[in-house]
Design an enzyme around this catalytic site. Structure first.
Site, PDB file in Angstrom:
ATOM      1  N   GLY A   1       0.810  -1.216   0.000  1.00 58.64           N
ATOM      2  CA  GLY A   1       0.000   0.000   0.000  1.00 58.64           C
ATOM      3  C   GLY A   1       0.842   1.265   0.000  1.00 58.64           C
ATOM      4  O   GLY A   1       0.334   2.357  -0.258  1.00 58.64           O
ATOM      5  N   ASN A   2       2.133   1.130   0.266  1.00 58.34           N
ATOM      6  CA  ASN A   2       3.028   2.277   0.261  1.00 58.34           C
ATOM      7  C   ASN A   2       3.454   2.548  -1.187  1.00 58.34           C
ATOM      8  O   ASN A   2       3.809   1.636  -1.914  1.00 58.34           O
ATOM      9  CB  ASN A   2       4.244   2.006   1.147  1.00 58.34           C
ATOM     10  N   GLN A   3       3.432   3.804  -1.580  1.00 56.84           N
ATOM     11  CA  GLN A   3       3.698   4.167  -2.972  1.00 56.84           C
ATOM     12  C   GLN A   3       5.156   4.537  -3.250  1.00 56.84           C
ATOM     13  O   GLN A   3       5.483   4.981  -4.355  1.00 56.84           O
ATOM     14  CB  GLN A   3       2.792   5.338  -3.366  1.00 56.84           C
TER      15      GLN A   3
END
Length: 163
Positions: free
Chosen positions: A37-39
């Protein structure tokens, strides 16, 4: 006590991106920004017009090819979950020693406001280094769209690389 990772850096590194402390998923995988979920990785691969990969060695190679180092402000802490707001009994990394060993670092970008706050508390801003805070790549940061984050990352990081 949970502990952070060693820095990803080489002698050519010009930019240092500092986070606060790896989250639970990153610690489990033993990878920087391991939570899908981290970009973070999507931002960097898009910024450099490269195809995103899940291969961690190729991710690290991207950093090294573009003279970007990655580390965390904190070496260790107590924390339940992954939120920075739950950090207690923090221990800072030896950034003074890091700068002595990696004198080519001229730009430091924080990947969150919390990373900047811990840095200011334990290290302080150094002459000869330009500082900036990037929009957090965390999936929890919904205040900006991916495109807005990318535009700011691109402007700051690419400008630093051409100086």
């Amino acid at each position: 006590m949970i502990m952070s990772f060693d820095p990803v850096v080489n002698d050519d590194s010009k930019i240092l991106i500092l986070g606060t402390m790896p989250g639970e998923k990153s610690l489990e995988l033993q990878e920087y920004y391991g939570n899908r979920g981290n970009q973070f990785w999507k931002l960097l691969f898009t910024l450099f017009n490269e195809e995103l990969t899940q291969d961690y060695d190729l991710k690290l190679d991207l950093l090294k090819r573009h003279r970007i180092a990655v580390w965390d402000v904190l070496a260790g802490c107590e924390r339940e979950g992954s939120l920075d707001s739950n950090i207690k009994k923090e221990i800072p990394n030896d950034l003074e020693g890091f700068y002595e060993r990696h004198a080519n670092i001229r730009h430091v970008f924080f990947s969150s406001k919390n990373a900047a706050a811990y840095y200011d508390k334990y290290v302080g801003r150094k002459q000869g280094i330009a500082y900036g805070t990037l929009p957090s790549p965390s999936g929890a940061n919904a205040t900006k769209s991916f495109a807005e984050k990318l535009a700011e990352w691109k402007q700051k990081i690419l400008s630093a690389l051409v100086e």
